[in-house]
Design a protein around this motif. Structure first.
Motif, PDB file in Angstrom:
ATOM      1  N   LYS A   6       0.845  -1.043   0.029  1.00 37.54           N
ATOM      2  CA  LYS A   6       0.086   0.440   0.208  1.00 37.54           C
ATOM      3  C   LYS A   6       0.992   1.470  -0.405  1.00 37.54           C
ATOM      4  O   LYS A   6       2.314   1.334   0.480  1.00 37.54           O
ATOM      5  N   GLU A   7       0.802   2.140  -0.832  1.00 37.14           N
ATOM      6  CA  GLU A   7       1.335   3.470  -0.540  1.00 37.14           C
ATOM      7  C   GLU A   7       0.847   4.515   0.435  1.00 37.14           C
ATOM      8  O   GLU A   7      -0.049   4.367   1.101  1.00 37.14           O
ATOM      9  N   VAL A   8       2.358   4.838   1.156  1.00 35.75           N
ATOM     10  CA  VAL A   8       2.350   5.388   1.872  1.00 35.75           C
ATOM     11  C   VAL A   8       1.315   6.729   2.094  1.00 35.75           C
ATOM     12  O   VAL A   8       2.033   7.605   1.460  1.00 35.75           O
ATOM     13  N   ARG A   9       0.678   7.043   3.313  1.00 27.43           N
ATOM     14  CA  ARG A   9      -0.410   8.176   3.238  1.00 27.43           C
ATOM     15  C   ARG A   9      -0.117   8.986   3.994  1.00 27.43           C
ATOM     16  O   ARG A   9      -0.218  10.319   4.018  1.00 27.43           O
ATOM     17  N   ILE A  10      -0.138   8.460   5.547  1.00 31.64           N
ATOM     18  CA  ILE A  10       0.424   9.366   6.725  1.00 31.64           C
ATOM     19  C   ILE A  10       1.231   8.839   7.582  1.00 31.64           C
ATOM     20  O   ILE A  10       1.314   7.307   7.535  1.00 31.64           O
ATOM     21  N   VAL A  11       2.313   9.651   7.136  1.00 32.11           N
ATOM     22  CA  VAL A  11       3.313   9.276   8.719  1.00 32.11           C
ATOM     23  C   VAL A  11       2.640  10.617   9.642  1.00 32.11           C
ATOM     24  O   VAL A  11       2.524  11.475   9.652  1.00 32.11           O
ATOM     25  N   GLY A  12       3.144   9.781  10.777  1.00 35.32           N
ATOM     26  CA  GLY A  12       2.436  10.975  11.827  1.00 35.32           C
ATOM     27  C   GLY A  12       3.981  10.160  13.354  1.00 35.32           C
ATOM     28  O   GLY A  12       4.687   9.218  13.266  1.00 35.32           O
ATOM     29  N   ALA A  13       3.098  11.295  13.973  1.00 31.40           N
ATOM     30  CA  ALA A  13       4.487  10.994  15.154  1.00 31.40           C
ATOM     31  C   ALA A  13       2.591  10.962  16.552  1.00 31.40           C
ATOM     32  O   ALA A  13       2.149  11.713  16.697  1.00 31.40           O
ATOM     33  N   THR A  37       1.659  13.967  -2.096  1.00 34.76           N
ATOM     34  CA  THR A  37       0.152  12.387  -1.815  1.00 34.76           C
ATOM     35  C   THR A  37       0.709  12.343  -0.203  1.00 34.76           C
ATOM     36  O   THR A  37      -0.947  11.909  -0.180  1.00 34.76           O
ATOM     37  N   THR A  38       1.052  12.701   0.141  1.00 36.20           N
ATOM     38  CA  THR A  38       1.397  11.629   1.591  1.00 36.20           C
ATOM     39  C   THR A  38       1.546  12.839   3.227  1.00 36.20           C
ATOM     40  O   THR A  38       2.009  14.558   2.652  1.00 36.20           O
ATOM     41  N   LYS A  39       0.833  12.705   4.119  1.00 39.19           N
ATOM     42  CA  LYS A  39       0.875  13.828   4.757  1.00 39.19           C
ATOM     43  C   LYS A  39       1.551  13.401   6.436  1.00 39.19           C
ATOM     44  O   LYS A  39       1.732  12.258   6.959  1.00 39.19           O
ATOM     45  N   PHE A  40       2.140  14.552   7.316  1.00 32.67           N
ATOM     46  CA  PHE A  40       2.814  14.416   7.890  1.00 32.67           C
ATOM     47  C   PHE A  40       1.852  14.837   9.063  1.00 32.67           C
ATOM     48  O   PHE A  40       0.533  15.688   8.817  1.00 32.67           O
ATOM     49  N   LEU A  41       1.215  13.912  10.183  1.00 31.39           N
ATOM     50  CA  LEU A  41       0.337  13.885  11.382  1.00 31.39           C
ATOM     51  C   LEU A  41       0.847  14.114  12.644  1.00 31.39           C
ATOM     52  O   LEU A  41       1.203  12.483  12.600  1.00 31.39           O
ATOM     53  N   ASP A  73       0.466   5.148   7.821  1.00 32.45           N
ATOM     54  CA  ASP A  73       0.773   3.878   7.582  1.00 32.45           C
ATOM     55  C   ASP A  73       2.520   4.059   7.672  1.00 32.45           C
ATOM     56  O   ASP A  73       3.087   3.192   7.437  1.00 32.45           O
ATOM     57  N   ALA A  74       3.212   4.738   8.751  1.00 31.35           N
ATOM     58  CA  ALA A  74       5.044   5.094   8.889  1.00 31.35           C
ATOM     59  C   ALA A  74       4.367   5.974  10.066  1.00 31.35           C
ATOM     60  O   ALA A  74       4.115   6.908  10.071  1.00 31.35           O
ATOM     61  N   GLY A  75       5.540   5.381  11.022  1.00 31.95           N
ATOM     62  CA  GLY A  75       5.845   6.542  11.820  1.00 31.95           C
ATOM     63  C   GLY A  75       7.047   6.289  12.760  1.00 31.95           C
ATOM     64  O   GLY A  75       8.128   6.231  11.278  1.00 31.95           O
ATOM     65  N   VAL A  76       7.425   8.122  12.982  1.00 31.34           N
ATOM     66  CA  VAL A  76       8.739   8.327  13.797  1.00 31.34           C
ATOM     67  C   VAL A  76       8.351   8.336  14.823  1.00 31.34           C
ATOM     68  O   VAL A  76       7.691   8.965  15.427  1.00 31.34           O
ATOM     69  N   CYS A  77       9.812   8.569  15.453  1.00 30.29           N
ATOM     70  CA  CYS A  77       9.880   8.005  17.033  1.00 30.29           C
ATOM     71  C   CYS A  77      11.141   8.904  17.030  1.00 30.29           C
ATOM     72  O   CYS A  77      12.232   8.655  16.671  1.00 30.29           O
ATOM     73  N   LYS A  78      10.948  10.336  18.339  1.00 37.28           N
ATOM     74  CA  LYS A  78      12.522  11.025  18.345  1.00 37.28           C
ATOM     75  C   LYS A  78      11.880  11.496  20.654  1.00 37.28           C
ATOM     76  O   LYS A  78      10.585  12.198  20.605  1.00 37.28           O
ATOM     77  N   MET A  79      12.721  11.678  21.215  1.00 37.36           N
ATOM     78  CA  MET A  79      12.315  12.189  21.730  1.00 37.36           C
ATOM     79  C   MET A  79      12.950  13.205  21.825  1.00 37.36           C
ATOM     80  O   MET A  79      13.970  14.249  21.561  1.00 37.36           O
ATOM     81  N   LEU A 102       5.459  -0.343  16.863  1.00 38.36           N
ATOM     82  CA  LEU A 102       5.967  -1.788  16.383  1.00 38.36           C
ATOM     83  C   LEU A 102       4.683  -2.805  16.495  1.00 38.36           C
ATOM     84  O   LEU A 102       4.226  -3.757  15.719  1.00 38.36           O
ATOM     85  N   SER A 103       3.670  -2.800  17.280  1.00 33.29           N
ATOM     86  CA  SER A 103       2.570  -3.837  17.879  1.00 33.29           C
ATOM     87  C   SER A 103       1.719  -3.588  17.488  1.00 33.29           C
ATOM     88  O   SER A 103       1.257  -4.135  17.319  1.00 33.29           O
ATOM     89  N   VAL A 104       1.439  -2.742  16.758  1.00 32.88           N
ATOM     90  CA  VAL A 104       0.246  -2.666  15.520  1.00 32.88           C
ATOM     91  C   VAL A 104       1.008  -2.581  13.887  1.00 32.88           C
ATOM     92  O   VAL A 104       0.158  -2.461  12.851  1.00 32.88           O
ATOM     93  N   GLY A 105       1.749  -2.734  14.173  1.00 35.22           N
ATOM     94  CA  GLY A 105       2.064  -3.119  12.413  1.00 35.22           C
ATOM     95  C   GLY A 105       3.133  -2.357  11.400  1.00 35.22           C
ATOM     96  O   GLY A 105       2.969  -1.709  10.472  1.00 35.22           O
ATOM     97  N   ILE A 106       3.253  -1.195  12.797  1.00 36.17           N
ATOM     98  CA  ILE A 106       3.333   0.135  11.329  1.00 36.17           C
ATOM     99  C   ILE A 106       4.681   0.565  11.661  1.00 36.17           C
ATOM    100  O   ILE A 106       5.673   0.568  12.491  1.00 36.17           O
ATOM    101  N   PRO A 107       5.503   0.216  10.275  1.00 37.78           N
ATOM    102  CA  PRO A 107       7.085   0.259  10.147  1.00 37.78           C
ATOM    103  C   PRO A 107       7.866   1.678  10.629  1.00 37.78           C
ATOM    104  O   PRO A 107       6.418   2.978  10.293  1.00 37.78           O
ATOM    105  N   THR A 108       8.335   1.531  11.081  1.00 35.59           N
ATOM    106  CA  THR A 108       9.036   3.374  12.310  1.00 35.59           C
ATOM    107  C   THR A 108      10.145   3.276  12.473  1.00 35.59           C
ATOM    108  O   THR A 108      11.242   2.984  11.889  1.00 35.59           O
ATOM    109  N   VAL A 109      10.701   4.837  11.748  1.00 32.58           N
ATOM    110  CA  VAL A 109      11.539   5.215  12.418  1.00 32.58           C
ATOM    111  C   VAL A 109      11.885   6.050  12.954  1.00 32.58           C
ATOM    112  O   VAL A 109      11.003   6.378  13.996  1.00 32.58           O
TER     113      VAL A 109
END
Length: 155
Positions: A6-13, A37-41, A73-79, A102-109
């Motif tokens: 699936k195409e990544v449409r929403i990247v979030g923190a 076509t993709t947004k950050f949330l 569709d993808a996540g970001v984690c930063k302190m 990761l527990s809900v299957g979201i690829p994460t940076v």
């Protein structure tokens, strides 16, 4: 879990902190790489869980958290915004956010300062000096090529 085709449409923190500099850079990078076509949330836990001051403390809130994360569709984690000590923030806050995604299957940076999940996997938890004064953090255990050490390296 996430459909990897699936195409990544929403990247979030998902965090209480508002790291405007980081979020602006992420929004710009997401827009440029996806041609808009993709947004950050930013899923702001202060807004989402206002009755408990942004804390997820009940089973119902945990279910809501997983539902919210599943919208990404993808996540970001930063302190960001650590007001206590680095060791605590890197293990509990950022590590918890990473494990939740990761527990809900979201690829994460994840930035290299998040270490909590490695402590668990490597059997380093709990450390012997958990409640002693001056407990020190160990050096990073990630392969160097996978560690994002600063916002500049992420862009």
């Amino acid at each position: 879990s996430v459909d990897t085709e699936k195409e990544v449409r929403i990247v979030g923190a998902h965090t209480i902190h508002r790291d405007k500099t980081l979020y602006d850079k992420l929004q710009k990078a997401v827009n440029e790489t996806s041609n808009g076509t993709t947004k950050f949330l930013h899923l702001d836990t202060n807004s989402l869980f206002a009755s408990t001051e942004g804390r997820v403390i009940t089973p119902r809130q945990t279910d809501d958290l997983y539902s919210q994360l599943s919208s990404l569709d993808a996540g970001v984690c930063k302190m960001s915004g650590c007001q206590t000590d680095w060791w605590f923030c890197s293990r509990w806050r950022t590590g918890q956010r990473l494990v939740n995604m990761l527990s809900v299957g979201i690829p994460t940076v994840v930035w290299g300062d998040a270490q909590g999940h490695l402590d668990v996997v490597q059997g380093n938890w709990p450390p012997e000096n958990l409640f002693s004064e001056g407990s020190e953090s160990s050096e990073l255990l990630y392969p160097k090529e996978l560690v994002v050490r600063s916002d500049d390296e992420a862009v």
